[in-house]
Design a protein around this motif. Structure first.
Motif, short mmCIF file in Angstrom:
data_model
loop_
_atom_site.label_atom_id
_atom_site.label_comp_id
_atom_site.label_asym_id
_atom_site.label_seq_id
_atom_site.Cartn_x
_atom_site.Cartn_y
_atom_site.Cartn_z
N GLU A 319 0.84 -1.20 0.00
CA GLU A 319 0.00 0.00 0.00
C GLU A 319 0.88 1.25 0.00
N GLN A 320 2.05 1.13 0.66
CA GLN A 320 2.96 2.28 0.72
C GLN A 320 3.49 2.65 -0.68
N ASP A 321 3.66 1.62 -1.54
CA ASP A 321 4.10 1.90 -2.92
C ASP A 321 3.07 2.76 -3.64
N ARG A 359 -4.11 -4.43 -11.32
CA ARG A 359 -5.13 -4.20 -10.29
C ARG A 359 -4.87 -2.90 -9.50
N ASP A 360 -3.60 -2.70 -9.07
CA ASP A 360 -3.33 -1.62 -8.12
C ASP A 360 -2.83 -0.32 -8.77
N LEU A 361 -2.30 -0.42 -9.99
CA LEU A 361 -1.72 0.79 -10.59
C LEU A 361 -2.47 1.22 -11.84
N VAL A 362 -3.76 0.89 -11.88
CA VAL A 362 -4.56 1.20 -13.06
C VAL A 362 -4.64 2.71 -13.29
N ALA A 367 2.23 6.02 -16.98
CA ALA A 367 3.63 6.25 -16.56
C ALA A 367 4.55 5.24 -17.23
N PRO A 368 5.65 5.70 -17.87
CA PRO A 368 6.59 4.74 -18.47
C PRO A 368 7.16 3.84 -17.37
#
Length: 483
Positions: A319-321, A359-362, A367-368
């Motif tokens: 989650e911190q990422d 799932r988490d970075l949609v 972002a490259p």
């Protein structure tokens, strides 16, 4: 285009501005309101809120920004994560930096408060010093006064927890701190906060003297913030990029003490890298450590143009990422995501990583991404093209005429869904700013969030904008008065 033109109406040239205003008048928009939408989105002055734990800093932050965002609990040291908020008072925008409280630990409370207050003061244009009027000035307060004096920043003194006339006399004792008039306030009930904010606006500059530090050296090296959660390999990456050991690397998370600015030759250019691991080892024992890291990250993002977010690919995305990526996006910086320790991945982990990213970075598919190994130096040469792509997207500007041709086609082929018998329409728009790209759309009615996201997606498909967040604000036409 001259600077005074820019100051007058965003980033529109004179001819483009005249054409745009004619459009606005034709569609029944008030000229002064339209002007306000184009302006005022430059860098904002920063106000640091400083004080010892439990004097009510977070309650005051919520009062100033007008919504409940900073965590408030009746025990010292609960502020975490988010450290800066946008606020507005009397028509002026500014940033509020909440420097949080700390729990007492082996180092003693003075050291803790000083460490994070120093950081906050360093980043700020002015300081709001909060003292609990019911307790009076303590030794910790005196220590903080010395810190503020050394920094030489303008300061406003807030005597908090003044709920009525009886406590007002206690507030008067705070003249003894030598910081001028104490403003009696009850952050909880809002009493006196207007006078306090008027005083704050007097000491805050209209805008910070420079943006990203590159206002001084035109064409100077681009600034890259290296951010990520502790022990993800930021220092190793910086050493690999620099080709020498510039930064202490240790298995223990959080060995980097201060952000290190490094001039580094890479891909035939000089870059300024800001390493931000930024947690003192001893501090790491306290629950304030994550907050300390957030403060560092926030400081680095303020100085940078592009953020390289380092993620440990060998572990499940934390989650911190995602929170750190959100910080970079909210700060309006160009973003590159670097997946580190790529050499340690087997087929199975790669499969799961792709699922996690989907799932988490949609939200940051734009972002490259580069897959690197800070240890072996693998794929390091891919870092520079990714950074350059992101910066190019960040600085892209679409001329108003071209944007409106695009919007016209978009609305014709994909109109907004009908809601309550009405169908809102995008009438016209303009790109009012870059770094990051900022669009203002003018519409006949409220545009739903889903439709705004659709517009953003189509803008990216048509014009690129790779590696940059995009901001879209919508101004709805007031109902026209019958003649």
């Amino acid at each position: 285009m001259s600077n005074d033109t820019t100051a007058q109406h965003g980033e529109l040239g004179d001819a483009e501005y005249a054409e745009f205003m004619a459009l606005a008048a034709e569609e029944g928009f008030d000229a002064s309101e339209v002007d306000a939408d184009l302006d005022g989105h430059g860098p904002m002055p920063v106000l640091a809120i400083v004080g010892r734990p439990n004097v009510g800093k977070s309650t005051l932050v919520n009062r100033i920004i007008g919504r409940r965002e900073a965590v408030v609990e009746d025990r010292p040291g609960v502020t975490r994560d988010r450290v800066s908020y946008e606020a507005m008072w009397a028509g002026r925008r500014f940033k509020v930096l909440d420097t949080g409280g700390w729990e007492i630990d082996v180092l003693g409370i003075d050291a803790m408060v000083a460490a994070q207050a120093e950081l906050g003061i360093e980043q700020a244009d002015a300081v709001l010093f909060v003292v609990d009027a019911t307790v009076g000035a303590t030794d910790t307060d005196d220590a903080l006064v010395r810190l503020i004096r050394r920094a030489g920043k303008p300061v406003v003194l807030c005597a908090n927890k003044v709920d009525g006339p009886s406590t007002e006399a206690e507030a008067a004792y705070l003249w003894s701190l030598g910081l001028g008039e104490p403003y009696p306030v009850s952050a909880l009930h809002g009493r006196g906060s207007g006078d306090l904010l008027d005083a704050v606006l007097k000491v805050l500059p209209e805008a910070p003297p420079q943006l990203f530090g590159d206002g001084v050296v035109p064409g100077g090296p681009r600034r890259v913030a290296l951010i990520g959660r502790p022990n993800v390999g930021k220092s190793s990456l910086l050493n690999k990029v620099a080709g020498e050991d510039r930064v202490v690397v240790n298995e223990l998370a959080g060995t980097t003490r201060d952000p290190v600015d490094e001039m580094i030759e890479l891909g035939g250019k000089t870059w300024k890298f800001i390493d931000t691991a930024g947690i003192r080892r001893r501090v790491h024992l306290t629950s304030g450590a994550d907050f300390y890291a957030s403060l560092r990250t926030s400081a680095a993002l303020d100085k940078a143009e592009v953020a390289v977010v380092l993620v440990d690919a060998s572990e499940t995305l934390a989650e911190q990422d995602t929170r750190i990526i959100s910080m970079a996006v909210e700060a309006g910086r160009a973003v590159v995501i670097a997946y580190n320790k790529w050499d340690q991945l087997d087929e199975e982990r790669r499969f799961y990583l792709e699922r996690e990213i989907e799932r988490d970075l949609v939200q940051v598919q734009w972002a490259p991404r580069v897959n690197v190994s800070a240890k072996t130096g693998r794929h390091m040469e891919k870092l520079v093209p990714a950074i350059e792509t992101a910066l190019a997207g960040w600085e892209t500007r679409i001329p108003t005429a071209r944007l409106n041709a695009f919007l016209g086609e978009l609305v014709a082929s994909h109109p907004h869904p009908i809601r309550g018998g009405k169908q809102p329409r995008v009438l016209f728009g303009t790109q009012a700013g870059t770094r990051p790209p900022r669009f203002v759309l003018f519409a006949s009615g409220f545009l739903e969030a889903g439709y705004r996201r659709f517009i953003e997606r189509r803008l990216r498909e048509e014009f690129g904008f790779e590696g940059t967040p995009i901001s879209i604000s919508v101004r709805v036409r007031e109902k026209r008065k019958k003649k």
